[in-house]
Design a protein around this motif. Structure first.
Motif, short mmCIF file in Angstrom:
data_model
loop_
_atom_site.label_atom_id
_atom_site.label_comp_id
_atom_site.label_asym_id
_atom_site.label_seq_id
_atom_site.Cartn_x
_atom_site.Cartn_y
_atom_site.Cartn_z
N LEU A 1 -57.03 66.37 -0.38
CA LEU A 1 -56.23 66.50 -2.06
C LEU A 1 -56.34 64.99 -2.69
CD1 LEU A 1 -54.25 68.17 -3.23
CD2 LEU A 1 -51.71 66.67 -3.14
N LYS A 2 -56.56 64.02 -1.02
CA LYS A 2 -56.67 63.20 -1.95
C LYS A 2 -57.92 62.99 -3.25
CE LYS A 2 -58.08 58.55 -1.40
NZ LYS A 2 -57.39 57.10 -0.74
N GLU A 3 -58.69 63.96 -2.69
CA GLU A 3 -59.77 64.28 -4.20
C GLU A 3 -59.87 64.64 -5.03
OE1 GLU A 3 -62.94 66.45 -1.66
OE2 GLU A 3 -62.63 64.77 0.53
N VAL A 4 -58.11 65.35 -4.67
CA VAL A 4 -58.46 66.40 -6.16
C VAL A 4 -57.32 65.12 -7.22
CG1 VAL A 4 -56.73 68.45 -7.05
CG2 VAL A 4 -58.15 68.51 -5.09
N LEU A 5 -56.86 65.02 -6.58
CA LEU A 5 -55.83 64.01 -7.06
C LEU A 5 -56.93 62.52 -7.89
CD1 LEU A 5 -52.60 64.08 -5.02
CD2 LEU A 5 -53.22 65.21 -6.81
N ASN A 6 -57.62 62.58 -7.44
CA ASN A 6 -59.30 61.27 -7.63
C ASN A 6 -59.85 62.06 -8.99
OD1 ASN A 6 -58.24 59.35 -6.18
ND2 ASN A 6 -59.92 59.39 -4.88
N THR A 7 -59.48 63.09 -9.03
CA THR A 7 -60.16 63.48 -9.91
C THR A 7 -59.52 63.05 -11.80
OG1 THR A 7 -59.50 65.92 -10.29
CG2 THR A 7 -61.43 65.42 -8.95
N PHE A 8 -58.51 62.88 -11.39
CA PHE A 8 -57.27 62.62 -11.93
C PHE A 8 -57.84 60.98 -12.70
CE2 PHE A 8 -54.84 66.41 -11.02
CZ PHE A 8 -54.97 67.40 -12.94
N LYS A 9 -58.72 60.31 -12.05
CA LYS A 9 -59.10 59.61 -12.39
C LYS A 9 -60.02 59.16 -13.36
CE LYS A 9 -58.24 55.58 -8.96
NZ LYS A 9 -59.02 55.55 -7.58
N LEU A 10 -61.25 60.35 -13.22
CA LEU A 10 -62.34 60.51 -14.00
C LEU A 10 -61.68 60.73 -15.66
CD1 LEU A 10 -64.22 62.11 -11.42
CD2 LEU A 10 -64.42 59.63 -12.22
N CYS A 11 -60.40 61.64 -15.02
CA CYS A 11 -59.97 62.42 -16.55
C CYS A 11 -59.96 61.31 -17.96
CB CYS A 11 -59.03 62.80 -16.49
SG CYS A 11 -58.41 64.54 -15.84
N LEU A 12 -59.67 60.05 -17.42
CA LEU A 12 -59.48 59.32 -18.54
C LEU A 12 -60.64 58.63 -19.09
CD1 LEU A 12 -55.81 57.26 -18.12
CD2 LEU A 12 -56.53 59.89 -19.75
N SER A 13 -60.87 58.45 -20.73
CA SER A 13 -61.67 57.93 -21.21
C SER A 13 -61.86 55.53 -21.65
CB SER A 13 -62.31 58.47 -22.16
OG SER A 13 -61.80 57.75 -23.85
N GLU A 14 -62.67 55.50 -21.59
CA GLU A 14 -62.00 53.73 -22.28
C GLU A 14 -61.54 53.54 -22.70
OE1 GLU A 14 -65.14 50.37 -23.03
OE2 GLU A 14 -66.05 52.34 -21.16
N ASN A 15 -61.36 54.57 -23.66
CA ASN A 15 -60.21 54.52 -25.39
C ASN A 15 -58.83 55.96 -25.53
OD1 ASN A 15 -62.41 56.17 -25.53
ND2 ASN A 15 -62.40 56.09 -27.88
N LYS A 16 -59.26 55.68 -23.57
CA LYS A 16 -57.82 56.66 -23.03
C LYS A 16 -57.62 58.15 -23.63
CE LYS A 16 -55.47 53.09 -20.56
NZ LYS A 16 -55.82 53.52 -19.20
N GLU A 17 -58.92 59.15 -23.87
CA GLU A 17 -59.52 60.38 -23.89
C GLU A 17 -59.46 61.03 -22.86
OE1 GLU A 17 -61.41 61.30 -27.56
OE2 GLU A 17 -60.82 59.51 -28.45
N VAL A 18 -59.00 62.24 -22.88
CA VAL A 18 -58.45 62.68 -21.26
C VAL A 18 -59.72 64.19 -21.31
CG1 VAL A 18 -57.57 64.72 -20.24
CG2 VAL A 18 -56.18 62.82 -21.69
N TYR A 19 -60.70 63.82 -20.98
CA TYR A 19 -62.25 64.72 -20.33
C TYR A 19 -61.46 65.64 -19.85
CZ TYR A 19 -65.38 60.83 -20.95
OH TYR A 19 -65.55 59.70 -21.61
N LEU A 20 -61.70 67.46 -20.91
CA LEU A 20 -61.42 68.56 -20.25
C LEU A 20 -62.30 68.80 -18.86
CD1 LEU A 20 -61.22 70.55 -23.73
CD2 LEU A 20 -59.64 70.94 -21.75
#
Ligand code: 1PZ
Length: 215
Positions: A11-30
């Motif tokens: 589950l750690k890997e999964v929750l880590n994907t939420f780290k990748l979600c945010l771009s530098e200017n705080k947009e959420v990558y779909l």
């Protein structure tokens, strides 16, 4: 073997994907948002088939978003922000009642977004739980504080029944495959702020555009 290796799920890997979600200017990558949900669904499925009706709906929603990302206007579906802008400017969203756009990215993502709030509340309870805490109770409390408000009676009933089938706290921690309970607690402490941030950014965006009650 390779097959067993593939099934190994953490589950750690999964929750880590939420780290990748945010771009530098705080947009959420779909793309990463969807990947995070895929992992969560895999986890849910590993808990047993009674959760099938829940994962089925989530898989459905994810597929709708992936279809938008893959169609000819896919370049408009890179971030939640660009999706909202594109769909609103082109009148691709049913704003007050269901009509010609029952599968807009905006209304579809809103359902997952509301479920993300449930997840946040549930994981926070899990993180601070005691040895004798019941997962079914934590899950139900989190649900009642969030997602349930958007569900009709039948769905609330079915969800309540499914929660009773959740494994106990220790088995639940084991399925997460993170390690000892202390490590699970530490991992949750790391992951939760990420999930909260993704949730809050989406929430603010939807509030700003008056999209929080999309049919
Ligand atoms: C670990 C235990 C898992 C409990 C998950 C808690 C969520 C319970 C939700 C039960 C509802 C499922 C039935 C589908 C309902 C749909 O009507 C709604 C609204 O969509 P619409 O009808 O407007 O198109 N769908 C949702 O609310 C989305 C629910 C997604 C739930 C994903 C849960 C993923 C859990 C991950 C576990 C770690």
């Amino acid at each position: 073997s390779v097959a067993v290796e593939d099934q190994k799920f953490c589950l750690k890997e999964v929750l880590n994907t939420f780290k990748l979600c945010l771009s530098e200017n705080k947009e959420v990558y779909l793309e990463h948002y969807v990947a995070g949900w895929r992992g969560l669904i895999k986890f849910l499925n590993s808990l047993g088939s009674v959760f099938g009706f829940i994962s089925k709906d989530a898989v459905n929603k994810i597929q709708i978003l992936v279809n938008h990302m893959n169609d000819e206007n896919g370049s408009q579906y890179v971030t939640v922000q660009s999706m909202v802008k594109y769909e609103l400017e082109n009148e691709l969203v049913d704003l007050t009642k269901r009509g010609s756009h029952p599968e807009s990215g905006c209304r579809t993502l809103l359902r997952l977004h509301r479920a993300l709030r449930w997840l946040e509340l549930f994981l926070e309870r899990l993180r601070t739980s005691k040895e004798d805490s019941k997962t079914s109770v934590m899950c139900a409390e989190a649900y009642n504080e969030s997602l349930s408000q958007h569900h009709p009676w039948v769905v609330r009933k079915a969800a309540g029944m499914a929660f009773c089938m959740l494994p106990g706290r220790l088995s639940f921690f084991e399925v997460m495959n993170v390690g000892q309970p202390e490590q699970v607690v530490a991992m949750l402490g790391e992951a939760l702020p990420l999930i909260s941030e993704v949730y809050q950014i989406t929430e603010d965006l939807y509030a700003q555009h008056n999209l929080l009650e999309l049919p």
